[in-house]
Design a protein around this motif. Structure first.
Motif, PDB file in Angstrom:
ATOM      1  N   GLY A  41      -7.186  -7.503  15.510  1.00  0.00           N
ATOM      2  CA  GLY A  41      -5.889  -8.041  15.143  1.00  0.00           C
ATOM      3  C   GLY A  41      -4.764  -7.412  15.938  1.00  0.00           C
ATOM      4  N   LYS A  42      -3.594  -7.969  15.772  1.00  0.00           N
ATOM      5  CA  LYS A  42      -2.402  -7.487  16.489  1.00  0.00           C
ATOM      6  C   LYS A  42      -1.764  -6.352  15.694  1.00  0.00           C
ATOM      7  N   ALA A  43      -1.426  -5.279  16.380  1.00  0.00           N
ATOM      8  CA  ALA A  43      -0.720  -4.156  15.760  1.00  0.00           C
ATOM      9  C   ALA A  43       0.734  -4.553  15.521  1.00  0.00           C
ATOM     10  N   PRO A  44       1.393  -3.925  14.538  1.00  0.00           N
ATOM     11  CA  PRO A  44       2.821  -4.192  14.351  1.00  0.00           C
ATOM     12  C   PRO A  44       3.598  -3.896  15.633  1.00  0.00           C
ATOM     13  N   ASP A  45       4.718  -4.566  15.815  1.00  0.00           N
ATOM     14  CA  ASP A  45       5.542  -4.389  17.018  1.00  0.00           C
ATOM     15  C   ASP A  45       5.880  -2.926  17.238  1.00  0.00           C
ATOM     16  N   GLY A  46       5.699  -2.472  18.474  1.00  0.00           N
ATOM     17  CA  GLY A  46       6.028  -1.109  18.846  1.00  0.00           C
ATOM     18  C   GLY A  46       4.922  -0.100  18.576  1.00  0.00           C
ATOM     19  N   LYS A  48       1.051   1.517  19.065  1.00  0.00           N
ATOM     20  CA  LYS A  48      -0.005   1.613  20.066  1.00  0.00           C
ATOM     21  C   LYS A  48      -1.376   1.352  19.445  1.00  0.00           C
ATOM     22  N   GLN A  49      -1.587   1.833  18.214  1.00  0.00           N
ATOM     23  CA  GLN A  49      -2.926   1.758  17.629  1.00  0.00           C
ATOM     24  C   GLN A  49      -2.866   1.661  16.112  1.00  0.00           C
ATOM     25  N   VAL A  50      -3.617   0.726  15.552  1.00  0.00           N
ATOM     26  CA  VAL A  50      -3.835   0.669  14.110  1.00  0.00           C
ATOM     27  C   VAL A  50      -5.114   1.455  13.845  1.00  0.00           C
ATOM     28  N   LEU A  51      -5.052   2.405  12.921  1.00  0.00           N
ATOM     29  CA  LEU A  51      -6.231   3.204  12.595  1.00  0.00           C
ATOM     30  C   LEU A  51      -7.006   2.617  11.427  1.00  0.00           C
ATOM     31  N   PHE A  52      -6.305   2.252  10.373  1.00  0.00           N
ATOM     32  CA  PHE A  52      -6.965   1.632   9.229  1.00  0.00           C
ATOM     33  C   PHE A  52      -5.916   0.966   8.343  1.00  0.00           C
ATOM     34  N   ILE A  53      -6.419   0.139   7.429  1.00  0.00           N
ATOM     35  CA  ILE A  53      -5.558  -0.571   6.483  1.00  0.00           C
ATOM     36  C   ILE A  53      -6.138  -0.353   5.094  1.00  0.00           C
ATOM     37  N   GLU A  54      -5.266   0.056   4.178  1.00  0.00           N
ATOM     38  CA  GLU A  54      -5.671   0.302   2.804  1.00  0.00           C
ATOM     39  C   GLU A  54      -4.969  -0.715   1.909  1.00  0.00           C
ATOM     40  N   THR A  55      -5.626  -1.128   0.842  1.00  0.00           N
ATOM     41  CA  THR A  55      -5.021  -2.086  -0.072  1.00  0.00           C
ATOM     42  C   THR A  55      -5.036  -1.543  -1.492  1.00  0.00           C
ATOM     43  N   GLY A  56      -4.090  -2.024  -2.280  1.00  0.00           N
ATOM     44  CA  GLY A  56      -4.012  -1.588  -3.665  1.00  0.00           C
ATOM     45  C   GLY A  56      -3.333  -2.630  -4.528  1.00  0.00           C
ATOM     46  N   ASP A 150       7.275 -11.558 -22.838  1.00  0.00           N
ATOM     47  CA  ASP A 150       5.913 -11.029 -22.677  1.00  0.00           C
ATOM     48  C   ASP A 150       5.379 -11.164 -21.248  1.00  0.00           C
ATOM     49  N   ASP A 151       6.296 -11.357 -20.280  1.00  0.00           N
ATOM     50  CA  ASP A 151       5.873 -11.423 -18.877  1.00  0.00           C
ATOM     51  C   ASP A 151       5.369 -10.062 -18.406  1.00  0.00           C
ATOM     52  N   ALA A 152       4.325 -10.102 -17.601  1.00  0.00           N
ATOM     53  CA  ALA A 152       3.810  -8.918 -16.912  1.00  0.00           C
ATOM     54  C   ALA A 152       3.788  -9.237 -15.420  1.00  0.00           C
ATOM     55  N   ILE A 153       3.850  -8.207 -14.595  1.00  0.00           N
ATOM     56  CA  ILE A 153       3.936  -8.384 -13.150  1.00  0.00           C
ATOM     57  C   ILE A 153       2.822  -7.617 -12.463  1.00  0.00           C
ATOM     58  N   THR A 154       2.155  -8.268 -11.547  1.00  0.00           N
ATOM     59  CA  THR A 154       1.158  -7.611 -10.705  1.00  0.00           C
ATOM     60  C   THR A 154       1.628  -7.701  -9.253  1.00  0.00           C
ATOM     61  N   ALA A 155       1.522  -6.577  -8.541  1.00  0.00           N
ATOM     62  CA  ALA A 155       1.876  -6.511  -7.126  1.00  0.00           C
ATOM     63  C   ALA A 155       0.640  -6.128  -6.329  1.00  0.00           C
ATOM     64  N   VAL A 156       0.608  -6.560  -5.065  1.00  0.00           N
ATOM     65  CA  VAL A 156      -0.473  -6.247  -4.154  1.00  0.00           C
ATOM     66  C   VAL A 156       0.125  -5.594  -2.918  1.00  0.00           C
ATOM     67  N   ALA A 157      -0.473  -4.477  -2.475  1.00  0.00           N
ATOM     68  CA  ALA A 157       0.031  -3.772  -1.299  1.00  0.00           C
ATOM     69  C   ALA A 157      -1.046  -3.654  -0.232  1.00  0.00           C
ATOM     70  N   ALA A 158      -0.637  -3.804   1.020  1.00  0.00           N
ATOM     71  CA  ALA A 158      -1.485  -3.520   2.173  1.00  0.00           C
ATOM     72  C   ALA A 158      -0.744  -2.484   3.003  1.00  0.00           C
ATOM     73  N   VAL A 159      -1.373  -1.325   3.181  1.00  0.00           N
ATOM     74  CA  VAL A 159      -0.746  -0.220   3.900  1.00  0.00           C
ATOM     75  C   VAL A 159      -1.492  -0.036   5.223  1.00  0.00           C
ATOM     76  N   THR A 160      -0.805  -0.331   6.310  1.00  0.00           N
ATOM     77  CA  THR A 160      -1.392  -0.176   7.641  1.00  0.00           C
ATOM     78  C   THR A 160      -0.977   1.194   8.169  1.00  0.00           C
ATOM     79  N   VAL A 161      -1.960   1.961   8.648  1.00  0.00           N
ATOM     80  CA  VAL A 161      -1.714   3.312   9.144  1.00  0.00           C
ATOM     81  C   VAL A 161      -2.047   3.362  10.631  1.00  0.00           C
ATOM     82  N   GLY A 162      -1.172   3.941  11.414  1.00  0.00           N
ATOM     83  CA  GLY A 162      -1.417   4.040  12.842  1.00  0.00           C
ATOM     84  C   GLY A 162      -0.346   4.848  13.522  1.00  0.00           C
ATOM     85  N   TYR A 163      -0.142   4.550  14.811  1.00  0.00           N
ATOM     86  CA  TYR A 163       0.898   5.222  15.590  1.00  0.00           C
ATOM     87  C   TYR A 163       1.335   4.330  16.724  1.00  0.00           C
TER      88      TYR A 163
END
Length: 163
Positions: A41-46, A48-56, A150-163
């Protein structure tokens, strides 16, 4: 076509470069990877390298607070990881590590990213908060917990780690 795919696979197995692909600089390994359905995949702009992606995933069942659900999703994405080698694999170590945090929540406009920043102990952080996640009914509204309904909220996160 099916025949072209068969020909490319056969050429890759034999360890030869394909004449039509050579002009693009593809190697037998990259052709084999393409044929196996793998593409980097394409790394975020700027970056050099994506090391891993974590989700929660995180939820706020009472209070309808999208920020609280997002904090929990961010925490969930990183809480079971230990990466002691960051200082060896990221040029500049933890100070130069970059995080790209994309979060989906039903109410993105209400998320306070300064609260999300507190979840991450180091790294240069960029947030993208988008509409997503889930709004659902918890089945009970409790005034003492700040519920307006009585609304409840669920969020999803993707954390991309790199440099």
């Amino acid at each position: 076509s099916v025949e072209a795919v068969k020909m490319m696979r056969a050429a890759a197995r034999l360890g030869r470069q394909l004449p039509g692909v050579r002009a693009q600089g593809a190697t037998t390994t990259s052709v084999r990877a393409m044929m196996d359905g793998r593409r980097e995949g394409k790394a975020p702009d700027g970056w050099k390298q994506v090391l891993f992606i974590e989700t929660g995933v995180g939820a706020d069942q009472h209070g309808q607070d999208a920020t609280k659900a997002c904090v929990r999703a961010c925490r969930n994405s990183i809480e079971f990881n230990s990466i002691p080698s960051i200082s060896k694999i990221v040029p500049g170590g933890y100070d130069q590590m970059r995080l790209y945090v994309k979060i989906g929540t039903p109410f993105p406009e209400t998320v306070r990213t300064e609260e999300l920043e507190k979840v991450f102990p180091y790294g240069k952080i960029q947030f993208e908060v988008v509409e997503g996640g889930l709004k659902w009914q918890s089945g009970i509204a409790i005034d003492a917990l700040g519920d307006s309904n009585d609304d409840a909220i669920t969020a999803v996160a993707a954390v991309t780690v790199g440099y």
